[in-house]
Motif scaffolding. Structure first.
Motif, PDB file in Angstrom:
ATOM      1  N   TYR A 514       0.838  -1.203   0.000  1.00 18.65           N
ATOM      2  CA  TYR A 514       0.000   0.000   0.000  1.00 18.65           C
ATOM      3  C   TYR A 514       0.873   1.253   0.000  1.00 18.65           C
ATOM      4  O   TYR A 514       0.614   2.221  -0.726  1.00 18.65           O
ATOM      5  CB  TYR A 514      -0.924   0.001   1.221  1.00 18.65           C
ATOM      6  CG  TYR A 514      -1.812   1.217   1.313  1.00 18.65           C
ATOM      7  CD1 TYR A 514      -2.972   1.312   0.550  1.00 18.65           C
ATOM      8  CD2 TYR A 514      -1.475   2.279   2.164  1.00 18.65           C
ATOM      9  CE1 TYR A 514      -3.777   2.444   0.625  1.00 18.65           C
ATOM     10  CE2 TYR A 514      -2.272   3.411   2.246  1.00 18.65           C
ATOM     11  CZ  TYR A 514      -3.423   3.484   1.474  1.00 18.65           C
ATOM     12  OH  TYR A 514      -4.220   4.610   1.546  1.00 18.65           O
ATOM     13  N   TRP A 519      -0.541  -1.730  -6.513  1.00 17.83           N
ATOM     14  CA  TRP A 519      -1.930  -2.173  -6.349  1.00 17.83           C
ATOM     15  C   TRP A 519      -2.140  -3.623  -6.777  1.00 17.83           C
ATOM     16  O   TRP A 519      -3.011  -4.307  -6.235  1.00 17.83           O
ATOM     17  CB  TRP A 519      -2.869  -1.241  -7.121  1.00 17.83           C
ATOM     18  CG  TRP A 519      -2.650   0.191  -6.755  1.00 17.83           C
ATOM     19  CD1 TRP A 519      -2.256   1.199  -7.577  1.00 17.83           C
ATOM     20  CD2 TRP A 519      -2.781   0.777  -5.448  1.00 17.83           C
ATOM     21  NE1 TRP A 519      -2.124   2.378  -6.886  1.00 17.83           N
ATOM     22  CE2 TRP A 519      -2.449   2.152  -5.574  1.00 17.83           C
ATOM     23  CE3 TRP A 519      -3.139   0.284  -4.192  1.00 17.83           C
ATOM     24  CZ2 TRP A 519      -2.470   3.021  -4.486  1.00 17.83           C
ATOM     25  CZ3 TRP A 519      -3.160   1.164  -3.112  1.00 17.83           C
ATOM     26  CH2 TRP A 519      -2.830   2.501  -3.260  1.00 17.83           C
ATOM     27  N   MET A 520      -1.355  -4.104  -7.752  1.00 17.22           N
ATOM     28  CA  MET A 520      -1.520  -5.488  -8.171  1.00 17.22           C
ATOM     29  C   MET A 520      -1.124  -6.453  -7.055  1.00 17.22           C
ATOM     30  O   MET A 520      -1.857  -7.386  -6.715  1.00 17.22           O
ATOM     31  CB  MET A 520      -0.683  -5.793  -9.414  1.00 17.22           C
ATOM     32  CG  MET A 520      -0.924  -7.211  -9.955  1.00 17.22           C
ATOM     33  SD  MET A 520       0.127  -7.644 -11.327  1.00 17.22           S
ATOM     34  CE  MET A 520       1.683  -7.917 -10.490  1.00 17.22           C
ATOM     35  N   LEU A 522      -0.898  -5.716  -3.931  1.00 14.32           N
ATOM     36  CA  LEU A 522      -1.818  -5.481  -2.816  1.00 14.32           C
ATOM     37  C   LEU A 522      -3.099  -6.292  -3.011  1.00 14.32           C
ATOM     38  O   LEU A 522      -3.583  -6.943  -2.070  1.00 14.32           O
ATOM     39  CB  LEU A 522      -2.157  -3.987  -2.719  1.00 14.32           C
ATOM     40  CG  LEU A 522      -3.142  -3.599  -1.591  1.00 14.32           C
ATOM     41  CD1 LEU A 522      -2.510  -3.841  -0.234  1.00 14.32           C
ATOM     42  CD2 LEU A 522      -3.555  -2.141  -1.736  1.00 14.32           C
ATOM     43  N   THR A 523      -3.624  -6.304  -4.238  1.00 18.65           N
ATOM     44  CA  THR A 523      -4.846  -7.066  -4.531  1.00 18.65           C
ATOM     45  C   THR A 523      -4.622  -8.560  -4.344  1.00 18.65           C
ATOM     46  O   THR A 523      -5.440  -9.258  -3.724  1.00 18.65           O
ATOM     47  CB  THR A 523      -5.312  -6.788  -5.971  1.00 18.65           C
ATOM     48  OG1 THR A 523      -5.543  -5.384  -6.133  1.00 18.65           O
ATOM     49  CG2 THR A 523      -6.593  -7.549  -6.284  1.00 18.65           C
ATOM     50  N   LEU A 524      -3.500  -9.064  -4.873  1.00 13.48           N
ATOM     51  CA  LEU A 524      -3.192 -10.487  -4.725  1.00 13.48           C
ATOM     52  C   LEU A 524      -2.998 -10.849  -3.262  1.00 13.48           C
ATOM     53  O   LEU A 524      -3.431 -11.921  -2.810  1.00 13.48           O
ATOM     54  CB  LEU A 524      -1.939 -10.840  -5.524  1.00 13.48           C
ATOM     55  CG  LEU A 524      -2.091 -10.893  -7.052  1.00 13.48           C
ATOM     56  CD1 LEU A 524      -0.733 -11.120  -7.708  1.00 13.48           C
ATOM     57  CD2 LEU A 524      -3.065 -11.985  -7.460  1.00 13.48           C
ATOM     58  N   ASP A 525      -2.343  -9.965  -2.508  1.00 10.36           N
ATOM     59  CA  ASP A 525      -2.119 -10.205  -1.082  1.00 10.36           C
ATOM     60  C   ASP A 525      -3.456 -10.321  -0.355  1.00 10.36           C
ATOM     61  O   ASP A 525      -3.654 -11.211   0.484  1.00 10.36           O
ATOM     62  CB  ASP A 525      -1.293  -9.056  -0.497  1.00 10.36           C
ATOM     63  CG  ASP A 525      -0.682  -9.405   0.854  1.00 10.36           C
ATOM     64  OD1 ASP A 525      -1.355 -10.072   1.657  1.00 10.36           O
ATOM     65  OD2 ASP A 525       0.457  -9.013   1.110  1.00 10.36           O
ATOM     66  N   VAL A 526      -4.391  -9.432  -0.683  1.00  7.49           N
ATOM     67  CA  VAL A 526      -5.716  -9.478  -0.047  1.00  7.49           C
ATOM     68  C   VAL A 526      -6.429 -10.787  -0.395  1.00  7.49           C
ATOM     69  O   VAL A 526      -7.026 -11.432   0.480  1.00  7.49           O
ATOM     70  CB  VAL A 526      -6.563  -8.268  -0.486  1.00  7.49           C
ATOM     71  CG1 VAL A 526      -8.017  -8.449  -0.026  1.00  7.49           C
ATOM     72  CG2 VAL A 526      -5.991  -6.979   0.077  1.00  7.49           C
ATOM     73  N   ILE A 527      -6.360 -11.197  -1.663  1.00  3.57           N
ATOM     74  CA  ILE A 527      -7.008 -12.444  -2.091  1.00  3.57           C
ATOM     75  C   ILE A 527      -6.438 -13.637  -1.324  1.00  3.57           C
ATOM     76  O   ILE A 527      -7.175 -14.480  -0.807  1.00  3.57           O
ATOM     77  CB  ILE A 527      -6.830 -12.650  -3.609  1.00  3.57           C
ATOM     78  CG1 ILE A 527      -7.628 -11.594  -4.383  1.00  3.57           C
ATOM     79  CG2 ILE A 527      -7.268 -14.063  -4.016  1.00  3.57           C
ATOM     80  CD1 ILE A 527      -7.364 -11.609  -5.875  1.00  3.57           C
TER      81      ILE A 527
END
Length: 574
Positions: A514, A519-520, A522-527
């Motif tokens: 963050y 952002w890519m 970050l998105t994969l980490d959240v998933i």
């Protein structure tokens, strides 16, 4: 401190684990049964299910699980000092990695060679299985893409490794024919194969292969990456005995000889560990050792990728259930010895601590380059080999480790794609699934340009995802043991620890991604984090259900997991 002392202590601890702890696991926990008919016999198809000599299978398993990661991880993690890296590698190998790899192999072979992903559906539930498959797919994508980049860079930076790297493929094809078609004597074939590989290193050292600046519109890195993926795709479609088994077996022997050369050079040159025991002068930006140490050193201490190999290919080739201790646990010991060698090479291969600090000027520095540079210096001092030849030996070791892992990784990802397709009601052929894997991997690899650097874009998530996969594999083993009312705490305790540090690291990385605006990632980490929490909740529920349900006797377990003459009599053990 003298590096030889560290080497002797480390080797003694790991061999003690094999001769003592693995015997306890085999007799009391997994209770190996020599009369149990393994899937390699009951489902033999000549392609994936093939009864295999345990030494040949160990070679496949060892080189597939090792790859470049047990070199890269320790060679980076020593930035915190050699003591933390040494302790995690030795303790992790004996009490976690060996038990994990052994257990995944046993559990899969007891369930028709099913993958960990499929077993998660049996023991955790359908939703858990689907999320499991997402994590597995991402993990394999990281491994295949990143290892292709690592191999390509080594082929470019060390052109003397090109001939022995590709020559090993031809040697493997000949060995496969000699063992399976001509039925030649295995020790003789092994000796000739190893001698030939080292002869190729001498040839490669004299005839380096340097590519022109542009080939078919690609730079050398990009060209090698395309060739590597095309090769891995073809290799993944061939029967395992044609290329995968013999390549991994002969590479395993050659690589073990390489380790003997490295450790022998340590004994002869008696280098001093110049790196600090605990590094108190960390470069700016270096993250906290806890929990990052435990995910930076994954392979070499505990690795979820090992569970994929154990349940994806090795379990389908086990000749006797009693071979699992040697293949699974000793395979982990082999990787631990490689990780220990990486620690010694990067901490004792430099003349002064100042020289060492120049290499480790920032977190993430070191890696394979430091291993080759430091290790070649030790070999040169110990055996008197020319520095160029020493570097060729170690670079070829790294390339062959990574290449054999990539071979297996592409095959495993093909199986995962077919499994996902099956759950979606789409039956994919081997060729279609393989093409899908190659297209996705190449798209990622070249997403940042023609040099293939895109293959490393999602690599920062490898350590946490890999360790998370290991913890989830331990969940499945733990549930099986609970159902059988066998001791399970030696699985539960490491599972909780690895799960905790993995989730902790994922949360830390959220802040990092963050803050950098990535952002890519970050998105994969959240998933991955959401999937992990979901699976953890499902696993805890499954464990509670297992404790409350009636116990399954050993006789019932044998009957429930049996397959006779190709007829599936498997009953879900729930």
């Amino acid at each position: 401190m003298n590096a030889l002392v560290l080497a002797l202590i480390g080797v003694a601890i790991m061999l003690g684990g094999y001769f003592l702890y693995s015997k306890y696991l085999g007799s009391r926990i997994y209770r190996l049964n020599a009369s149990f008919r393994t899937p390699a016999h009951t489902l033999e198809d000549g392609v994936d299910y093939v009864p295999t000599n345990r030494y040949v299978l160990w070679g496949h398993h060892f080189t597939s699980v090792a790859g470049a990661a047990p070199i890269v991880g320790p060679a980076i993690a020593v930035i915190w000092g050699w003591v933390p890296a040494f302790l995690w590698v030795t303790i992790g190998t004996v009490f976690i990695a060996g038990m994990h790899d052994f257990g995944a192999l046993w559990a899969s072979a007891r369930h028709r060679g099913q993958s960990i992903g499929t077993l998660s559906g049996t023991y955790i539930g359908r939703n858990g299985r689907n999320l499991f498959l997402v994590i597995i797919f991402l993990l394999l994508l990281m491994v295949n893409a990143a290892f292709a980049v690592v191999i390509a860079k080594l082929l470019v930076s060390t052109p003397t490794s090109v001939i022995p790297t590709w020559g090993a493929v031809i040697v493997a094809l000949l060995i496969g024919q000699a063992i399976y078609r001509l039925k030649w004597n295995l020790p003789l074939v092994s000796l000739v194969g190893v001698v030939t590989l080292y002869a190729l290193m001498l040839v490669g050292d004299s005839l380096p292969v340097t590519l022109p600046e542009t080939i078919l519109g690609l730079n050398p890195n990009g060209f090698w990456i395309v060739v590597l993926f095309l090769y891995a795709g073809v290799a993944s479609l061939l029967p395992v005995w044609v290329l995968l088994q013999p390549r991994d077996y002969i590479n395993g022997l050659q690589l073990f000889v390489g380790l003997i050369i490295l450790y022998g050079s340590v004994a002869l040159s008696l280098p001093t560990l110049v790196a600090p025991t605990f590094n108190t002068q960390l470069p700016e930006g270096t993250p906290s050792m806890v929990p990052l140490l435990f995910v930076t050193i994954a392979c070499g201490a505990i690795s979820g990728f090992h569970g994929l190999v154990s349940s994806g290919t090795s379990s389908k080739q086990i000749d006797k259930e009693t071979d699992e201790r040697f293949v699974g646990y000793f395979g982990a010991v082999g990787e631990g010895l490689l990780a220990l060698g990486a620690i010694i090479a990067t901490c004792a291969g430099y003349q002064t601590v100042t020289q060492w600090r120049e290499v480790y000027s920032a977190f993430g520095k070191g890696g394979v380059g430091a291993f080759v540079e430091g290790g070649s210096g030790i070999i040169h001092a110990g055996l008197g080999l020319p520095s160029s030849l020493s570097a060729t030996i170690l670079a070829t070791m790294a390339v062959l480790f990574a290449a054999t892992t990539m071979d297996t990784g592409v095959r495993l990802q093909r199986l995962v794609v077919q499994e996902i397709g099956g759950h979606l009601g789409v039956k994919l052929s081997n060729i279609t699934a393989t093409v899908t894997v190659l297209v996705v991997a190449l798209a990622l690899t070249f997403s940042s340009g023609g040099d293939g650097s895109g293959g490393l874009v999602i690599w920062p998530l490898f350590g946490t995802t890999n360790q998370l996969m290991a913890a989830l594999t331990l969940c499945i083993i733990c549930i099986i043991l609970i159902r059988l009312r066998r001791p399970y705490r030696m699985v539960l305790i490491p599972m909780v620890f690895v799960m905790a540090v993995s989730v902790w690291a994922l949360v830390i990385q959220l802040g990092t991604f963050y803050g950098s605006g990535n952002w890519m990632l970050l998105t994969l980490d959240v998933i991955i984090l959401v999937a992990a929490v979901w699976i953890i909740v499902a696993s805890v529920s499954a464990m509670r259900d297992a404790m409350a349900s009636p116990a399954i006797t050993d006789a019932e377990f044998d009957e429930a997991t049996a397959v006779t003459d190709g007829v599936d009599t498997h009953a879900r053990v729930q």
